[in-house]
Enzyme design. Structure first.
Site, PDB file in Angstrom:
ATOM      1  N   HIS A 120      80.359  26.413   6.181  1.00  0.00           N
ATOM      2  CA  HIS A 120      81.488  27.547   6.106  1.00  0.00           C
ATOM      3  C   HIS A 120      82.445  26.872   5.532  1.00  0.00           C
ATOM      4  CE1 HIS A 120      83.411  30.728   8.352  1.00  0.00           C
ATOM      5  NE2 HIS A 120      83.030  31.161   7.190  1.00  0.00           N
ATOM      6  N   HIS A 149      73.891  35.595  10.914  1.00  0.00           N
ATOM      7  CA  HIS A 149      74.959  35.381  10.153  1.00  0.00           C
ATOM      8  C   HIS A 149      75.563  33.952  10.190  1.00  0.00           C
ATOM      9  CE1 HIS A 149      79.638  35.508   9.915  1.00  0.00           C
ATOM     10  NE2 HIS A 149      79.198  36.110   8.517  1.00  0.00           N
TER      11      HIS A 149
END
Length: 590
Positions: A169, A123
């Site tokens: 991100h 992830h």
């Protein structure tokens, strides 16, 4: 081990003593040498087959072990002494490379569809630390691939010039890394630990122009390594064996493609009177809506800029974005739509990947647990951490595996017990990153029933674990690492992570002031679901009244344990193996 200062003018001296072979080791040596003082290759083979249950062992294996042990201990060649003494035999048993607790070869059937396997999944694979302000880099991707991770996630965002693509991100302070750098590193290291396919999941926040650029970069980087199915939808996933050394792209198809398909299907369905296969036009239920602010994961959709329809060539004949981009997508991904029950519907001639965050998954198994099991028999389900795990922590994976979830997306850059369990599960099957699901998760009864994870089950198997002793801390740690005033007081915790009925944790007595603790304690673990059980082993230094000091850990898949007396290597908090620290243990199924 030297002197320890207790106060300015007082010192305590301790000797580092060699632990002698346990009684069981002496008894095994006596038995298989028939009371002799030296063990031949033939006698060692008998011990391997009968005492260690290594039924496939051959005389060549025994001769190789004998030669390696003698060379390490006495630096002799194969033309010198060809038998083992008791100390040589003990050295062999306590060698993690010669006598480890699990096998190192792929041994499971790899010809079933991908949906029949648990798959080692990362992830936010590009992050070096926390989810808010750490650096983005290809280094954690390389580390993950070398560990055997088979699913890498990349979040794609337009660069500052809007003409290049960054991996980061989104909506956080994380520093970006170029997509091209990540793709090249994936190509170089994808198969360094395993030949089985690597899946790249993309979270795409790009305009159609940049999607076209990404398609070109992916095609140029991977070339023939890319798996591109001939049809738009697969009736069944290929197998890991068929996909060896292949790269698979998984994401949602471009928005304009889905809109076109939806319109077409509405026309077809109005003629056929059937429900649409596409679920993009149905409202997402509030309790399963992805947190867009968290940008936390491949279900969060694409940027608004990707809604234009560009499915043809421009005036200069240049191919536009959607067709090239969508043709690279081998595994179509989607978010829950039309209600949870509808999202878990199993299509007859179509497979897909569904993503849920850990909270939504919790609701899914609370109300539709057998539907989840049935869905994962054919389709891929991905569960990812909730948005509030800013420190890159992870959820408990066992509940996912009990429901057949293949893709439990973990923050590999973090650490903690949940990640230790993930490492443990994927030590199975030679560490290749694919672990075959147990049959009970794949079977359907004559009454069309599937496994119920909450059903009460009888004990299927009992595992007996003997903890003999430990060694190697004095080589890997400073003298005062655990205690400034004396050698450490080690104890071992041993337990099971698995089905609710199987979970337990026990511990040995504490051995005071000893770098080479000897416990000789046995524990028994009755197991209702041994196929998914993990043996947890943790060592601590007792440090009353402060918190006990961590001294090593490992997790081992119970179904892979090799019976007999084994050397068990220990790992640090990050899952990196210590150079010397190990335990001598015995495993037995009754």
């Amino acid at each position: 081990m030297g002197s320890y200062s207790v106060c300015i003018c007082f010192k305590r001296k301790f000797r580092l003593t060699e632990a002698e072979p346990p009684t069981d080791v002496k008894e095994a040596f006596r038995r298989y040498t028939e009371g002799g003082t030296h063990m031949t290759a033939e006698q060692l083979l008998r011990f391997l087959v009968e005492g260690q249950n290594d039924v496939a062992a051959t005389i060549s294996d025994a001769e190789r072990i004998l030669e390696l042990v003698l060379h390490r201990r006495h630096h002799v060649t194969k033309f010198a002494r060809t038998t083992l003494t008791l100390d040589d035999f003990y050295h062999f048993l306590f060698s993690t490379d010669l006598n480890g607790p699990i096998g190192s070869q792929v041994h499971q059937d790899m010809s079933a569809p991908l949906s029949h396997y648990f798959i080692y999944t990362g992830h936010n694979s590009y992050l070096t630390g926390n989810q808010l302000n750490s650096n983005c880099s290809d280094v954690p991707i390389i580390k993950a691939l070398k560990r055997g991770v088979r699913v890498v996630e990349l979040d794609l965002w337009p660069g500052s010039t809007k003409e290049n693509v960054h991996v980061l991100h989104g909506r956080t302070l994380t520093t970006p890394v170029e997509l091209s750098k990540c793709l090249k590193s994936i190509k170089e290291h994808a198969f360094s630990a395993s030949p089985y396919p690597v899946i790249i999941t993309l979270e795409d926040h790009l305009t159609p122009d940049l999607q076209a650029k990404v398609a070109q970069m992916i095609s140029q980087t991977f070339g023939d390594m890319l798996f591109c199915p001939k049809s738009e939808s697969l009736p069944e996933f290929p197998s890991p064996e068929e996909l060896k050394y292949r790269i698979i792209i998984s994401t949602k198809p471009p928005k304009e493609y889905l809109e076109a398909k939806s319109s077409e299907d509405k026309v077809n369905n109005s003629q056929k009177g059937k429900d649409s296969d596409e679920d993009v036009s149905v409202k997402v239920p509030p309790d399963l809506t992805v947190d867009h602010e968290s940008n936390d994961k491949s279900d969060s959709g694409r940027s608004e800029g990707s809604s234009e329809n560009n499915e043809s060539n421009d005036e200069c004949g240049r191919p536009l974005e959607a067709p090239a981009y969508k043709h690279l997508i081998a595994i179509h991904a989607g978010k829950p739509t039309g209600g949870l029950k509808a999202s878990l519907k199993v299509e007859l001639n179509k497979v897909s990947r569904l993503s849920l965050n850990e909270q939504a998954f919790g609701k899914a198994i609370a109300y539709h647990r057998t539907d989840v099991v049935r869905f994962t028999q054919k389709n891929l389900l991905r569960v990812y951490p909730k948005a509030t795990r800013f420190n890159s922590s992870n959820f408990k994976p066992l509940i996912g595996w009990m429901h057949g979830v293949q893709l439990l997306a973990f923050n590999m850059q973090g650490h903690g017990r949940s990640l230790w369990l993930m490492h443990g599960m994927f030590r199975a099957n030679g560490g290749c990153g694919y672990v075959k699901k147990p049959d009970f998760l794949l079977n359907v009864s004559p009454r069309n029933q599937v496994f119920d994870p909450k059903a009460k089950l009888p004990v299927k198997k009992t595992l007996k674990v003997m903890v003999y002793l430990g060694d190697g801390w004095h080589l890997d740690f400073k003298k005062t690492h655990f205690d400034f005033y004396s050698p450490p007081d080690f104890y071992t915790r041993v337990g099971i992570a698995g089905a609710a009925a199987d979970k337990t944790m026990k511990e040995t007595k504490k051995k005071q002031n000893n770098w080479r603790p000897v416990w000789n304690e046995e524990f028994t673990f009755p197991l209702t679901v041994p196929e998914l059980a993990l043996l947890r082993i943790e060592v601590y230094e007792y440090n009353m009244p402060e918190k006990d000091v961590f001294a090593g850990q490992t997790c081992l898949p119970v179904c892979e344990l090799r019976q007999g007396i084994r050397a068990v290597p220990l790992f640090n908090r990050k899952g990196e193996m210590y150079t010397s620290v190990r335990l001598l243990m015995r495993f037995q199924f009754v």
